[in-house]
Design a protein around this motif. Structure first.
Motif, PDB file in Angstrom:
ATOM      1  N   SER A  16      -4.998   8.013   8.205  1.00 25.99           N
ATOM      2  CA  SER A  16      -4.064   8.689   7.722  1.00 25.99           C
ATOM      3  C   SER A  16      -2.708   8.495   8.115  1.00 25.99           C
ATOM      4  CB  SER A  16      -4.470  10.319   7.821  1.00 25.99           C
ATOM      5  OG  SER A  16      -5.933  10.404   7.358  1.00 25.99           O
ATOM      6  N   ASP A  17      -2.269   7.435   7.687  1.00 23.59           N
ATOM      7  CA  ASP A  17      -0.833   6.916   7.732  1.00 23.59           C
ATOM      8  C   ASP A  17      -0.327   6.356   6.432  1.00 23.59           C
ATOM      9  OD1 ASP A  17       1.417   5.382   8.801  1.00 23.59           O
ATOM     10  OD2 ASP A  17       0.941   6.617  10.507  1.00 23.59           O
ATOM     11  N   SER A  18       1.069   6.553   5.986  1.00 27.24           N
ATOM     12  CA  SER A  18       1.673   5.959   4.750  1.00 27.24           C
ATOM     13  C   SER A  18       1.745   4.662   5.153  1.00 27.24           C
ATOM     14  CB  SER A  18       2.913   6.701   4.567  1.00 27.24           C
ATOM     15  OG  SER A  18       3.847   6.516   5.633  1.00 27.24           O
ATOM     16  N   ASN A  59      -6.235   1.679   2.885  1.00 29.74           N
ATOM     17  CA  ASN A  59      -7.715   1.933   3.315  1.00 29.74           C
ATOM     18  C   ASN A  59      -8.416   1.537   2.216  1.00 29.74           C
ATOM     19  OD1 ASN A  59      -7.340   3.321   6.066  1.00 29.74           O
ATOM     20  ND2 ASN A  59      -6.041   4.518   4.697  1.00 29.74           N
TER      21      ASN A  59
END
Length: 291
Positions: free
Chosen positions: A150-152, A156
């Motif tokens: 979960s990172d911009s 994924n």
């Protein structure tokens, strides 16, 4: 305009460090500094605040960076088109969760070798937390991990899922009965490392029960977990695909319980920037093998 200077500018901006950029580009730190100075002189602007740690972009550097990334992206695409029928070469820095190592990684590496015989692969096997940090620091190009991340800055791609089953050495005599999760607590529970999702699932489940907490033997090595449960030290939830041989040979047996941890969901995760055409091809192979 010197292309190598633009590439150097982009990597210093991404990594925030001249030394790491030198390692990334297989050169020396003075060479990196010289390229940046030459680019600043050519453009007539100051690009970095060098007194900060990590090195930070000036306002003009921030304005220029998107244009440089676009140039680099288009250059990579140009090379792909020009070399469409040529074998890829270079280095792929791949991070892998150990579950993948014990299931389909050998098949994937064999596919990589046959498809891209000139490509070198540097493999890092670690827990997802550390692999995530490797992606964010750009020390890894691609990771097969328990995702998504979960990172911009990270992209994924859904890769595969593994179901977990409780297993034990047959000498514990647990296969002849349906064992409740409460009954399992009389044996040590051998599980993934503390900073992983399976460990959290297991510890949270036992915390909900009105029983004394079990002994949790957490381990960062899945091979060690398998060895401990095979030796009869305790019970463990392991990916079924990983232990087919042990089940077939009778070294392990399935323990029927009223609860199992959530499935392990894996993604192929990689930094969105800078663009790397090799990643797309590697993920296509991984998806085919994982199926």
């Amino acid at each position: 305009m010197n292309f190598k200077r633009l590439e150097t500018f982009m990597w210093v901006a991404v990594l925030g460090n001249f030394r790491l950029t030198a390692e990334k580009m297989n050169t020396t730190q003075p060479s990196i500094s010289a390229r940046i100075i030459a680019l600043e002189e050519e453009l007539g602007v100051k690009l970095f605040e060098r007194d900060n740690s990590p090195v930070s972009l000036t306002s003009k550097g921030q304005e220029i960076l998107p244009y440089v990334k676009k140039i680099m992206h288009m250059a990579e695409q140009l090379k792909e088109v020009a070399d469409e029928n040529s074998p890829l070469c270079g280095l792929l820095r791949l991070g892998v969760s150990e579950t993948i190592v014990h299931t389909w990684l050998p098949t994937f590496l064999n596919k990589i070798h046959n498809t891209f015989p000139k490509l070198d692969v540097e493999i890092t096997v670690d827990v997802t937390t550390n692999l995530r940090e490797g992606l964010l620091s750009q020390s890894l190009d691609l990771a097969f991990l328990m995702g998504p991340v979960s990172d911009s800055k990270i992209e994924n791609v859904d890769l595969c899922e593994f179901s977990l089953i409780w297993v034990a050495n047959p000498k514990l005599g647990m296969a002849k009965m349906t064992t409740s999760i409460e009954q399992l607590s009389q044996w040590p529970v051998i599980t993934y490392a503390r900073n992983t999702r399976p460990y959290e699932d297991i510890s949270n489940k036992f915390r909900e029960l009105n029983i004394p907490p079990p002994r949790l033997f957490s381990c960062s090595s899945l091979s060690a977990c398998l060895r401990m449960v095979t030796d009869g030290i305790g019970v463990s939830p392991l990916p079924k695909k990983m232990i087919d041989a042990e089940l077939a040979s009778g070294k392990l047996e399935i323990v029927n319980t009223n609860w199992v941890p959530n499935n392990l969901h894996f993604t192929a995760s990689y930094p969105k920037s800078p663009y790397n055409g090799l990643i797309k091809k590697a993920i296509e192979l991984a998806l085919a093998v994982a199926k």
